[in-house]
Design a protein around this motif. Structure first.
Motif, PDB file in Angstrom:
ATOM      1  N   UNK A   1      -8.057  -8.806   2.095  1.00  0.00           N
ATOM      2  CA  UNK A   1      -8.775  -9.831   2.670  1.00  0.00           C
ATOM      3  C   UNK A   1      -8.308 -10.541   3.845  1.00  0.00           C
ATOM      4  N   UNK A   2      -9.085 -10.479   5.171  1.00  0.00           N
ATOM      5  CA  UNK A   2      -8.650 -11.167   6.059  1.00  0.00           C
ATOM      6  C   UNK A   2      -7.311 -10.692   6.701  1.00  0.00           C
ATOM      7  N   UNK A   3      -7.182  -9.121   6.446  1.00  0.00           N
ATOM      8  CA  UNK A   3      -5.698  -8.200   6.777  1.00  0.00           C
ATOM      9  C   UNK A   3      -4.741  -8.706   5.835  1.00  0.00           C
ATOM     10  N   UNK A   4      -4.763  -9.305   4.703  1.00  0.00           N
ATOM     11  CA  UNK A   4      -3.553  -9.568   3.927  1.00  0.00           C
ATOM     12  C   UNK A   4      -3.729  -8.678   2.596  1.00  0.00           C
ATOM     13  N   UNK A   5      -2.851  -7.952   2.135  1.00  0.00           N
ATOM     14  CA  UNK A   5      -2.923  -7.237   1.011  1.00  0.00           C
ATOM     15  C   UNK A   5      -2.340  -8.256  -0.178  1.00  0.00           C
ATOM     16  N   UNK A   6      -3.018  -8.125  -1.310  1.00  0.00           N
ATOM     17  CA  UNK A   6      -2.741  -8.653  -2.515  1.00  0.00           C
ATOM     18  C   UNK A   6      -3.006  -7.752  -3.688  1.00  0.00           C
ATOM     19  N   UNK A   7      -1.518  -7.224  -4.497  1.00  0.00           N
ATOM     20  CA  UNK A   7      -1.887  -6.645  -5.616  1.00  0.00           C
ATOM     21  C   UNK A   7      -2.528  -7.146  -6.879  1.00  0.00           C
ATOM     22  N   UNK A   8      -3.803  -6.568  -7.217  1.00  0.00           N
ATOM     23  CA  UNK A   8      -4.131  -7.138  -8.449  1.00  0.00           C
ATOM     24  C   UNK A   8      -3.738  -5.867  -9.525  1.00  0.00           C
ATOM     25  N   UNK A   9      -3.042  -6.574 -10.504  1.00  0.00           N
ATOM     26  CA  UNK A   9      -2.508  -5.669 -11.515  1.00  0.00           C
ATOM     27  C   UNK A   9      -3.546  -5.450 -12.673  1.00  0.00           C
ATOM     28  N   UNK A  10      -3.603  -4.238 -13.060  1.00  0.00           N
ATOM     29  CA  UNK A  10      -4.527  -3.960 -14.116  1.00  0.00           C
ATOM     30  C   UNK A  10      -3.581  -3.928 -15.383  1.00  0.00           C
ATOM     31  N   UNK A  11      -4.283  -4.422 -16.580  1.00  0.00           N
ATOM     32  CA  UNK A  11      -3.932  -4.375 -17.863  1.00  0.00           C
ATOM     33  C   UNK A  11      -3.757  -3.005 -18.776  1.00  0.00           C
ATOM     34  N   UNK A  12      -2.857  -2.206 -17.982  1.00  0.00           N
ATOM     35  CA  UNK A  12      -2.804  -0.776 -18.464  1.00  0.00           C
ATOM     36  C   UNK A  12      -1.346  -0.989 -19.227  1.00  0.00           C
TER      37      UNK A  12
ATOM     38  N   UNK B   1       0.713  -1.103  -0.084  1.00  0.00           N
ATOM     39  CA  UNK B   1      -0.039   0.200  -0.046  1.00  0.00           C
ATOM     40  C   UNK B   1       0.883   1.456  -0.029  1.00  0.00           C
ATOM     41  N   UNK B   2       0.618   2.097  -1.140  1.00  0.00           N
ATOM     42  CA  UNK B   2       1.466   3.208  -0.928  1.00  0.00           C
ATOM     43  C   UNK B   2       1.167   4.312  -0.175  1.00  0.00           C
ATOM     44  N   UNK B   3       1.656   5.457  -0.145  1.00  0.00           N
ATOM     45  CA  UNK B   3       1.549   6.317   0.812  1.00  0.00           C
ATOM     46  C   UNK B   3       0.165   7.004   0.418  1.00  0.00           C
ATOM     47  N   UNK B   4      -0.262   7.281  -0.867  1.00  0.00           N
ATOM     48  CA  UNK B   4      -1.220   8.015  -1.253  1.00  0.00           C
ATOM     49  C   UNK B   4      -2.371   7.137  -1.990  1.00  0.00           C
ATOM     50  N   UNK B   5      -3.288   7.057  -1.179  1.00  0.00           N
ATOM     51  CA  UNK B   5      -4.625   6.497  -1.097  1.00  0.00           C
ATOM     52  C   UNK B   5      -5.790   7.384  -1.797  1.00  0.00           C
ATOM     53  N   UNK B   6      -6.289   6.909  -2.891  1.00  0.00           N
ATOM     54  CA  UNK B   6      -7.326   7.651  -3.589  1.00  0.00           C
ATOM     55  C   UNK B   6      -8.807   7.207  -3.510  1.00  0.00           C
ATOM     56  N   UNK B   7      -8.709   5.942  -3.147  1.00  0.00           N
ATOM     57  CA  UNK B   7     -10.172   5.338  -3.149  1.00  0.00           C
ATOM     58  C   UNK B   7     -10.006   4.197  -2.189  1.00  0.00           C
TER      59      UNK B   7
END
Length: 176
Positions: free
Chosen positions: A61-72, A31-37
């Motif tokens: 989910x359940x306190x564990x972060x997972x990055x879901x990449x966007x196909x950008x 989680x980066x320092x700048x949260x937008x949403x």
């Protein structure tokens, strides 16, 4: 849920408010320092939209972060809006790369080539009829209904094409 208030900050990252105390999220690497949403879906996952070097959204989910990449194709695409519709599609609005829909791990991308009036997404609203309303910064209001976009701008009577938020009043009127 669970009487926890999640707080996204501009520079201080993600945390939660418990009582009168702000507790930073324990995994700042995801989680980066700048949260937008921020958005909590129907299954209890917290989705975090941020400024990131690699386009993506964080699912907690359940306190564990997972990055879901966007196909950008764009580095540094900010996620500015998140919403789950009644069909459990997760809609993700970006600052400059349009709109993404995720359902069961499958992604679809929408931009001007698909009829979206502007790729700078500010907020969403899903109405009771299953219509997705999209506020853009510079392209007015978009309606996504039956797989098609319709835009409403100053040409149709909006006061301004740079919109922020969408809400519905008790009479069914949308306000932007």
């Amino acid at each position: 849920r669970n009487h926890v208030l999640w707080v996204g900050t501009w520079g201080g990252g993600l945390g939660r408010l418990e009582g009168n105390k702000f507790i930073p999220f324990a995994n700042p690497g995801e989680c980066s320092g700048i949260v937008c949403a921020l958005y909590e879906d129907s299954r209890g996952s917290l989705w975090v939209g941020q400024q990131r070097l690699k386009p993506g959204i964080v699912q907690v989910r359940n306190g564990k972060p997972v990055v879901v990449g966007l196909q950008s194709q764009y580095a540094g695409t900010d996620v500015r809006a998140i919403l789950e519709d009644r069909d459990t599609n997760l809609w993700i609005g970006t600052q400059g790369d349009g709109l993404y829909r995720i359902n069961q791990g499958q992604q679809a991308h929408f931009d001007r080539r698909n009829g979206l009036s502007n790729e700078h997404i500010r907020s969403f609203y899903a109405d009771d009829e299953g219509v997705l309303w999209i506020a853009t910064y510079g392209g007015g209001l978009n309606r996504f209904k039956h797989g098609r976009f319709t835009s409403f701008t100053t040409r149709e009577g909006l006061a301004n094409d740079e919109l922020g938020f969408i809400t519905e009043d008790g009479l069914g009127n949308l306000w932007c």
